[in-house]
Enzyme design. Structure first.
Site, short mmCIF file in Angstrom:
data_model
loop_
_atom_site.label_atom_id
_atom_site.label_comp_id
_atom_site.label_asym_id
_atom_site.label_seq_id
_atom_site.Cartn_x
_atom_site.Cartn_y
_atom_site.Cartn_z
N GLU A 1 0.79 -1.23 0.00
CA GLU A 1 0.00 0.00 0.00
C GLU A 1 0.83 1.28 0.00
OE1 GLU A 1 -3.00 0.05 3.03
OE2 GLU A 1 -3.99 -1.72 2.27
N GLU B 1 -5.26 -8.49 1.15
CA GLU B 1 -5.90 -8.15 2.42
C GLU B 1 -7.38 -7.93 2.19
OE1 GLU B 1 -4.36 -4.80 4.66
OE2 GLU B 1 -2.31 -5.46 4.32
C1 PNW Z 1 -4.27 -1.51 5.62
N1 PNW Z 1 -7.06 4.32 4.91
O1 PNW Z 1 -4.19 -0.22 6.14
C2 PNW Z 1 -2.93 -2.11 6.00
O2 PNW Z 1 -2.26 -2.75 4.97
C3 PNW Z 1 -2.99 -2.93 7.24
O3 PNW Z 1 -1.73 -2.92 7.86
C4 PNW Z 1 -4.09 -2.41 8.15
O4 PNW Z 1 -4.08 -2.99 9.42
C5 PNW Z 1 -5.40 -2.69 7.43
O5 PNW Z 1 -5.41 -2.11 6.14
C6 PNW Z 1 -6.63 -2.20 8.19
O6 PNW Z 1 -6.60 -0.83 8.35
C7 PNW Z 1 -4.97 0.85 5.79
O7 PNW Z 1 -7.22 5.18 5.82
C8 PNW Z 1 -5.04 1.88 6.71
O8 PNW Z 1 -7.54 4.49 3.76
C9 PNW Z 1 -5.74 3.02 6.42
C10 PNW Z 1 -6.37 3.14 5.19
C11 PNW Z 1 -6.28 2.13 4.26
C12 PNW Z 1 -5.59 0.97 4.57
#
Ligand code: PNW
Length: 474
Positions: free
Chosen positions: A172, A378
């Protein structure tokens, strides 16, 4: 459900990869052991006001010491694969120089433990834990960090490449660039949209340079991939303003990654939309050739769709009615765009549940990147902590979420999307970044006081899906 036209029902393809995912900083703990130096997340989580309740990853789920028990849990689930990330500052303290053998030893033991139980390791090199020393030298806003990443990739490949058959460079990069340097919700907490665009480019350059290093050092046939949190972008209506908002966010969420990686160019409209922030002079001759080196598959992380509309004149008129300062946006150049929640139940993250977004994304990739194998790297949901004193953890909403999303994957596969596997986020409750331990994504409950693991009802449900290769009747 009965009243709807019944979807195509076909089991998942044979050989479908059933996985679960985690990330180093979110589960390992042992933050100062065996030579590991701080990453930007250690610094960030120690900065007052950045992470809920002042939580840090110092101990997390103590996976560094409990990996054997955790691999046993994976085997009990019947996982065929496990996606985890390597901690850069554990392997190469400070982000420069020789490898730290003790750090590599940990991943060596973990990989052997997995292989011993028939679980294929899928390694992510970078899931957000940049060595703090590299941030002090400019972090992802400077080009040198991409070269440092390639060097780190070589250290990891040399030690683990004989046993790890699937590698992912970055997890990401949208989050690293736009949450890390755009609105500062993630480490390193900078708030500069021009810097975020430079970070974006240097992350992609790191992916390209890292891919070259991996190709060079890993046995033929080793898979190299990249994981993106692509957005399922929907305009609120077909009004021209809403369609243009969707085009712009599709540019900044999706095409700003897909075009350079798969077509060797940045999208013209995104360059134009961001021209008031940067002249993109950090893109040098040859970078796009590096960035567009072929990959063997694409990883997609999906949680919820993104609904956008043109801002109403009132939104643009000045201070918000409630008197609060407008929240900082992660998006560079999103002036005049409104973000709206999709319909649907909300998870504990307040993210609407909408499995069609995943289906739409997979179908789009089927059409735009024909033949490229896809992995859902994921997908999952946070819900309240339902542990009860009897030890049972019932999480029916999570089961419903997973059911709907796996059904979306199955529908896409039935229509020709080349999805090769699914990694549930997450194996364990863990450090949920800016939310600390307040949000639980695990299918295995972790009591962070005792470190006791308890599989939730969703874990048993997932084990059954894996065993049968099919979804149970809803
Ligand atoms: C992903 N947003 O994080 C990550 O790859 C993981 O480590 C995380 O625990 C999981 O999704 C759940 O959050 C994100 O704000 C965190 O758009 C924030 C965002 C997107 C993905």
């Amino acid at each position: 459900v009965e009243a709807l036209p019944s979807p195509v029902r076909s089991a998942f393809p044979t050989g479908f990869v059933w996985g679960a995912a985690t990330a180093a900083y979110q589960i390992e703990g042992a933050a100062a052991e065996d030579g590991r130096t701080p990453s930007i997340w250690d610094t960030f989580s120690r900065t007052a006001g950045k992470v809920r309740n002042g939580d840090t990853g110092d101990i997390a789920a103590d996976h560094y010491h409990r990996y054997r028990e955790d691999v046993r849990l994976m085997a009990d689930l019947g996982l065929t694969s496990y996606r985890f990330s390597l901690s850069w500052p554990r392997i190469q303290p400070g982000g420069r120089g020789p490898a730290n053998p003790a750090g590599l030893d940990f991943y060596d033991r973990l990989v052997d433990e997995l292989l011993g139980r028939g679980i294929a390791p899928v390694v992510t090199l970078y899931h957000w834990d940049l060595p703090q020393e590299l941030e002090d030298a400019g972090g992802w806003t400077v080009r040198d960090t991409a070269h440092r990443f390639a060097e780190y990739a070589a250290l990891a490949a040399d030690r683990l490449g004989d046993r790890v058959a699937t590698w992912t460079t970055l997890n990401e990069p949208w989050c690293s660039a736009f949450l890390g340097y755009g609105n500062g919700y993630h480490a390193p907490g900078r708030t500069d949209h021009a810097a975020a665009l430079a970070a974006h480019h240097h992350l992609l350059l790191a992916h390209g340079l890292g891919t070259a290093v991996l190709r060079d050092r890993l046995p033929a046939g080793t898979q190299v991939s990249l994981t993106l949190n692509l957005a399922a972008v929907r305009p609120l209506s077909t009004a021209p303003g809403d369609l243009d908002a969707a085009r712009r966010i599709d540019g900044l969420a999706n095409r700003i990654f897909l075009d350079p990686v798969f077509r060797g160019r940045y999208p013209e409209d995104v360059l134009a939309d961001t021209a008031h922030l940067t002249d993109w002079s950090f893109v040098r001759e040859g970078d796009l050739a590096e960035i567009s080196r072929p990959v063997d598959s694409l990883g997609i992380n999906y949680y919820t769709p993104t609904v956008v509309a043109a801002a109403e004149p009132a939104d643009l008129a000045g201070p918000r009615e409630d008197g609060h300062a407008a929240e900082l946006s992660p998006w560079p150049a999103d002036e005049g765009i409104r973000f709206l929640p999709a319909e649907g139940n909300r998870t504990a993250m307040n993210w609407p549940v909408d499995a069609d977004g995943l289906y739409e994304l997979l179908i789009r990739l089927r059409d735009e990147l024909p033949g490229l194998p896809l992995l859902v790297t994921e997908n999952g949901a946070a819900y309240e902590d339902y542990s009860d004193p009897s030890g049972a953890v019932r999480d029916p909403e999570r089961i419903a979420y997973l059911h709907a999303h796996l059904d979306a994957v199955r529908r896409a596969v039935a229509e020709g999307a080349p999805v090769r596997g699914y990694f549930l986020w997450s194996l364990l409750d863990n450090f949920e970044w800016a939310y600390g331990y307040s949000k639980r994504f695990g299918i295995v409950h972790v009591d962070f006081a005792s470190q006791r693991r308890t599989p939730k009802e969703s874990a048993r449900w997932y084990a059954e899906v894996i065993r049968t290769g099919d979804l149970p009747p809803a």
